[in-house]
Design a protein around this motif. Sequence first.
Motif, PDB file in Angstrom:
ATOM      1  N   TRP A 283      -6.879  18.989   2.868  1.00 40.54           N
ATOM      2  CA  TRP A 283      -7.426  18.307   1.698  1.00 40.54           C
ATOM      3  C   TRP A 283      -6.314  17.652   0.882  1.00 40.54           C
ATOM      4  CZ3 TRP A 283      -7.012  18.151  -3.540  1.00 40.54           C
ATOM      5  CH2 TRP A 283      -8.040  17.511  -4.235  1.00 40.54           C
ATOM      6  N   VAL A 284      -5.212  18.341   0.698  1.00 42.85           N
ATOM      7  CA  VAL A 284      -4.095  17.790  -0.072  1.00 42.85           C
ATOM      8  C   VAL A 284      -3.542  16.543   0.611  1.00 42.85           C
ATOM      9  CG1 VAL A 284      -1.713  18.202  -0.813  1.00 42.85           C
ATOM     10  CG2 VAL A 284      -3.466  19.947  -1.201  1.00 42.85           C
ATOM     11  N   GLU A 285      -3.448  16.576   1.938  1.00 43.03           N
ATOM     12  CA  GLU A 285      -2.987  15.392   2.674  1.00 43.03           C
ATOM     13  C   GLU A 285      -3.898  14.204   2.414  1.00 43.03           C
ATOM     14  OE1 GLU A 285      -0.423  14.782   4.627  1.00 43.03           O
ATOM     15  OE2 GLU A 285       0.503  16.767   4.777  1.00 43.03           O
ATOM     16  N   GLU A 286      -5.196  14.461   2.393  1.00 41.05           N
ATOM     17  CA  GLU A 286      -6.167  13.376   2.192  1.00 41.05           C
ATOM     18  C   GLU A 286      -6.073  12.792   0.786  1.00 41.05           C
ATOM     19  OE1 GLU A 286     -11.031  12.683   2.230  1.00 41.05           O
ATOM     20  OE2 GLU A 286     -10.146  14.485   3.122  1.00 41.05           O
ATOM     21  N   ILE A 287      -6.064  13.638  -0.236  1.00 38.53           N
ATOM     22  CA  ILE A 287      -6.011  13.132  -1.610  1.00 38.53           C
ATOM     23  C   ILE A 287      -4.675  12.466  -1.891  1.00 38.53           C
ATOM     24  CG2 ILE A 287      -5.122  15.256  -2.660  1.00 38.53           C
ATOM     25  CD1 ILE A 287      -7.808  12.967  -4.204  1.00 38.53           C
ATOM     26  N   SER A 288      -3.611  12.905  -1.221  1.00 42.14           N
ATOM     27  CA  SER A 288      -2.284  12.331  -1.464  1.00 42.14           C
ATOM     28  C   SER A 288      -2.175  10.904  -0.954  1.00 42.14           C
ATOM     29  CB  SER A 288      -1.199  13.194  -0.805  1.00 42.14           C
ATOM     30  OG  SER A 288      -1.196  14.495  -1.342  1.00 42.14           O
ATOM     31  N   ARG A 289      -3.017  10.557   0.021  1.00 39.38           N
ATOM     32  CA  ARG A 289      -2.982   9.193   0.567  1.00 39.38           C
ATOM     33  C   ARG A 289      -3.696   8.198  -0.335  1.00 39.38           C
ATOM     34  NH1 ARG A 289      -3.562  11.957   5.624  1.00 39.38           N
ATOM     35  NH2 ARG A 289      -5.839  11.790   5.496  1.00 39.38           N
ATOM     36  N   SER A 290      -4.498   8.691  -1.268  1.00 42.98           N
ATOM     37  CA  SER A 290      -5.172   7.786  -2.200  1.00 42.98           C
ATOM     38  C   SER A 290      -4.210   7.384  -3.311  1.00 42.98           C
ATOM     39  CB  SER A 290      -6.414   8.463  -2.789  1.00 42.98           C
ATOM     40  OG  SER A 290      -6.059   9.613  -3.518  1.00 42.98           O
ATOM     41  N   GLY A 291      -4.536   6.342  -4.013  1.00 42.95           N
ATOM     42  CA  GLY A 291      -3.661   5.846  -5.076  1.00 42.95           C
ATOM     43  C   GLY A 291      -3.673   6.755  -6.293  1.00 42.95           C
ATOM     44  N   ARG A 292      -2.691   6.559  -7.155  1.00 40.51           N
ATOM     45  CA  ARG A 292      -2.583   7.384  -8.362  1.00 40.51           C
ATOM     46  C   ARG A 292      -3.815   7.236  -9.251  1.00 40.51           C
ATOM     47  NH1 ARG A 292       2.825   5.643 -11.100  1.00 40.51           N
ATOM     48  NH2 ARG A 292       2.220   3.670 -10.156  1.00 40.51           N
ATOM     49  N   GLU A 293      -4.348   6.036  -9.338  1.00 34.98           N
ATOM     50  CA  GLU A 293      -5.497   5.827 -10.196  1.00 34.98           C
ATOM     51  C   GLU A 293      -6.705   6.601  -9.684  1.00 34.98           C
ATOM     52  OE1 GLU A 293      -6.822   4.755 -13.668  1.00 34.98           O
ATOM     53  OE2 GLU A 293      -4.865   4.052 -12.971  1.00 34.98           O
ATOM     54  N   TYR A 354      -1.271  14.085 -16.534  1.00 31.43           N
ATOM     55  CA  TYR A 354      -0.055  13.654 -17.243  1.00 31.43           C
ATOM     56  C   TYR A 354       1.056  13.330 -16.244  1.00 31.43           C
ATOM     57  CZ  TYR A 354       4.143  14.063 -20.171  1.00 31.43           C
ATOM     58  OH  TYR A 354       5.355  13.833 -20.789  1.00 31.43           O
ATOM     59  N   TYR A 355       1.250  14.197 -15.250  1.00 33.48           N
ATOM     60  CA  TYR A 355       2.346  13.985 -14.294  1.00 33.48           C
ATOM     61  C   TYR A 355       2.022  12.867 -13.300  1.00 33.48           C
ATOM     62  CZ  TYR A 355       4.579  18.165 -16.128  1.00 33.48           C
ATOM     63  OH  TYR A 355       5.181  19.074 -16.963  1.00 33.48           O
ATOM     64  N   ILE A 356       0.748  12.694 -12.982  1.00 32.30           N
ATOM     65  CA  ILE A 356       0.365  11.580 -12.109  1.00 32.30           C
ATOM     66  C   ILE A 356       0.731  10.255 -12.767  1.00 32.30           C
ATOM     67  CG2 ILE A 356      -1.623  10.299 -11.210  1.00 32.30           C
ATOM     68  CD1 ILE A 356      -2.914  13.000 -10.580  1.00 32.30           C
ATOM     69  N   GLU A 357       0.478  10.147 -14.076  1.00 35.09           N
ATOM     70  CA  GLU A 357       0.807   8.927 -14.801  1.00 35.09           C
ATOM     71  C   GLU A 357       2.304   8.672 -14.824  1.00 35.09           C
ATOM     72  OE1 GLU A 357      -1.004   9.697 -18.555  1.00 35.09           O
ATOM     73  OE2 GLU A 357      -2.898   8.708 -18.005  1.00 35.09           O
ATOM     74  N   ARG A 358       3.082   9.698 -14.543  1.00 31.18           N
ATOM     75  CA  ARG A 358       4.544   9.561 -14.565  1.00 31.18           C
ATOM     76  C   ARG A 358       5.143   9.670 -13.171  1.00 31.18           C
ATOM     77  NH1 ARG A 358       2.289  10.606 -18.867  1.00 31.18           N
ATOM     78  NH2 ARG A 358       3.128  10.076 -20.918  1.00 31.18           N
ATOM     79  N   ASN A 359       4.323   9.263 -12.179  1.00 29.46           N
ATOM     80  CA  ASN A 359       4.780   9.108 -10.793  1.00 29.46           C
ATOM     81  C   ASN A 359       5.203  10.412 -10.139  1.00 29.46           C
ATOM     82  OD1 ASN A 359       4.493   6.258 -10.977  1.00 29.46           O
ATOM     83  ND2 ASN A 359       6.459   6.126 -12.007  1.00 29.46           N
TER      84      ASN A 359
END
Length: 386
Positions: A283-293, A354-359
């Motif tokens: 699941w983490v692999e799948e969500i990680s391939r999507s964009g930050r937004e 918060y951390y997603i917004e900061r890459n």
Amino acid sequence: MLFSEVIGQQEIKTKLRNLVEHNRLSHALLLSAPEGAGGLPLALAFAQYLVCDLVSAEDPKKNFLAESCNVCPSCVRAAKMIHPDIHYVYPVVTRKPGEKPLSTDYISEWREFVFQFPYGTIFDWLQFIQAENKQGNISAHECNEINRKLSLKSFESGYKIIIIWMPEYLGNEGNKLLKLIEEPPPDTLFILVTENETQILPTIISRVQIIRLPRPSTSEIQEALISRAGVEPEQARRLASVSEQNYREALKQLQHGEDDWLGMLREWLNAVLKTGPVAQVKWVEEISRSGREKQKQFLQYFIHLLEQAIRIRMSEGAVADLPDSEKDFASRLNKIADLSAQQAIVQEINKAVYYIERNAHAKMLFHALTIRLYHILANREEAVVT
């Protein structure tokens, strides 16, 4: 930009008009607006109102109109963001090492951005100008340029207006503007627009009149989605509910309207509580391939369902305007997590956003979040979300 184009904020619009009518307008305003509440559109509408030829006319019968006329030469130029007496300051990035960029270097991009995304955030803006991992900044060089511009006479309006978007990005350089904000040239108006006034220099805060904007109501966002974005009423109702009174977020959710957030969430929680590490890694692999937004919107959807679960708990199952699938899932969340656990999850998700917004590194972030969710939920006997 017209007042009528700003979603909601009727009380604030009336307050601004009254300040002009009764000659009580401060030389420096701070519009403090949460994300998606319309701080920038309101600043643009107010600036156009002030330079409108009819509003500023000497004939008292024409003074203090509820809206700028939108047809006089001043309004036309203001609407196109080319009025010579309205200046814009916003965070920018360096394109080449050693250069000292100014807002005017990005004015074409700025106009295009505002026309397309008037409710956009600093994150949207930096993506729009392809800043990559660079941090936006309003530099000391920009502050010197503001001083220079305001030393000149106005071209055609009674006002010289400086709109500073995101003054929290001034940093200590903002001290260069203190004297100018406190004692500006005659007929000069600063309009600062912030999403986080706590990050602005206290020395600036003490010199401005603060006007705090509330979030638009859910019904106002729903109506805006129907009338402006052409969204069907039922979908508009759902988006307005999920967006938590944030019009920008509602538009972002609309872009991903076909995504099965509920299915993704069910799969994640079952991986955390039932199927184990292999499913978690997948699941983490799948969500990680999507964009930050998309990652951010998914997590905000999870927060939305947790909030609905709390409402169901507190109201003994009575939640209006919630689809059956979401109501059922929210009820299941109440079985796998008590109130304190739900609050802890919301805190962890907010940190992750918060951390997603900061890459932040997506895999590391979602692996860590998955582990935290496990420790929060593991002790519940009913922790299965099939």
